[in-house]
Design a protein around this motif. Structure first.
Motif, PDB file in Angstrom:
ATOM      1  N   TYR A 185      87.977  23.917 -43.323  1.00  0.00           N
ATOM      2  CA  TYR A 185      88.797  22.981 -44.087  1.00  0.00           C
ATOM      3  C   TYR A 185      90.253  23.438 -44.190  1.00  0.00           C
ATOM      4  O   TYR A 185      91.088  22.700 -44.702  1.00  0.00           O
TER       5      TYR A 185
ATOM      6  N   ASN B 273      92.998  21.252 -42.720  1.00  0.00           N
ATOM      7  CA  ASN B 273      93.084  19.943 -43.363  1.00  0.00           C
ATOM      8  C   ASN B 273      93.899  20.002 -44.644  1.00  0.00           C
ATOM      9  O   ASN B 273      94.784  19.170 -44.867  1.00  0.00           O
TER      10      ASN B 273
ATOM     11  N   GLY C 278      80.745  22.289 -49.353  1.00  0.00           N
ATOM     12  CA  GLY C 278      80.365  21.122 -48.578  1.00  0.00           C
ATOM     13  C   GLY C 278      79.191  20.348 -49.131  1.00  0.00           C
ATOM     14  O   GLY C 278      78.888  19.257 -48.653  1.00  0.00           O
TER      15      GLY C 278
ATOM     16  N   GLU D  65      86.683  14.530 -51.833  1.00  0.00           N
ATOM     17  CA  GLU D  65      86.570  15.939 -51.463  1.00  0.00           C
ATOM     18  C   GLU D  65      87.649  16.729 -52.187  1.00  0.00           C
ATOM     19  O   GLU D  65      88.828  16.398 -52.111  1.00  0.00           O
TER      20      GLU D  65
ATOM     21  N   PHE E 286      89.033  20.857 -53.313  1.00  0.00           N
ATOM     22  CA  PHE E 286      89.001  22.197 -52.745  1.00  0.00           C
ATOM     23  C   PHE E 286      89.446  23.241 -53.762  1.00  0.00           C
ATOM     24  O   PHE E 286      90.387  23.023 -54.522  1.00  0.00           O
TER      25      PHE E 286
ATOM     26  N   CYS F 246      84.777  23.665 -50.551  1.00  0.00           N
ATOM     27  CA  CYS F 246      84.822  22.202 -50.635  1.00  0.00           C
ATOM     28  C   CYS F 246      83.753  21.684 -51.591  1.00  0.00           C
ATOM     29  O   CYS F 246      82.579  22.040 -51.486  1.00  0.00           O
TER      30      CYS F 246
END
Length: 215
Positions: A83, A86, A125, A190, A192, A211
């Protein structure tokens, strides 16, 4: 070499509990999430049909498998997603304010809390329901000599509408004698969490983005 799909089957002699309907609809829903999930579920369907042919089983017997185990297996595949790129591209995520001299491995552990339930661990996740409380701690050597800071970054329409996309750094809280971070999950999407360990104004360790998927 192609990676073989992981299937866990559970047999239950009790009938009439809507196992077939639930399995088919769950499979369709999971397949729509990602092309890899669609391939994963198709492998299961092919295996199921082969099992029926080879052992002369009917569809009710072969479809009596654990839904939770299938979903968890799909979640395990998503844990390996990187991740970092991103979220680093998000314009509102703040850059670290310390010189970076990465020497230590840092890993985040997370638990969620619901009223009347014991705390449960979850992994990066994994999908979590909206409205529950989360707690994050880290694993690393000799943590007592370091300050721990947390960066929390939100994404998604609900967080944007509430102006809660964040991306800032936060101090630790002392929870059961440990430096931790508590968060309440209020927005779908989502989100983080990253941990930084700092000593004398220098960052010596940083975790991978953890995540949290809220639905």
């Amino acid at each position: 070499m192609k990676k073989q799909a992981k299937i866990i089957a559970v047999v239950n002699q009790k009938g009439g509990t809507a196992k077939t309907t639930i399995v088919e609809n769950l499979g369709i829903g999971l397949a729509r999430q990602d092309k890899r999930d669609e391939m994963y579920f198709q492998c299961f369907i092919n295996w199921q049909h082969k099992l029926e042919q080879d052992f002369a089983l009917d569809s009710y017997e072969t479809r009596a498998f654990s839904l939770n185990q299938l979903k968890q297996s799909l979640n395990r595949a998503s844990r390996n997603i990187n991740y970092e790129n991103n979220i680093n591209s998000l314009p509102y995520q703040k850059k670290p304010k310390w010189p970076m001299r990465i020497e230590k491995e840092v890993e985040i552990e997370a638990r969620y809390f619901r009223n009347g339930w014991r705390p449960s661990r979850f992994v990066s996740g994994e999908e979590i329901r909206k409205g529950i409380d989360l707690q994050f701690v880290i694993r690393a050597d000799h943590l007592r000599v370091y300050d721990i800071y947390w960066q929390v970054t939100n994404t998604g329409y609900e967080a944007e509408r509430a102006r809660q996309i964040r991306g800032d750094f936060y101090d630790s809280q002392i929870v059961e004698g440990k430096k931790a971070r508590k968060e309440s999950m209020s927005y779908s999407g989502e989100h983080f969490v990253e941990a930084y360990i700092v000593k004398d104004g220098i960052c010596y360790g940083k975790s991978k983005p953890f995540c949290v998927k809220i639905h």
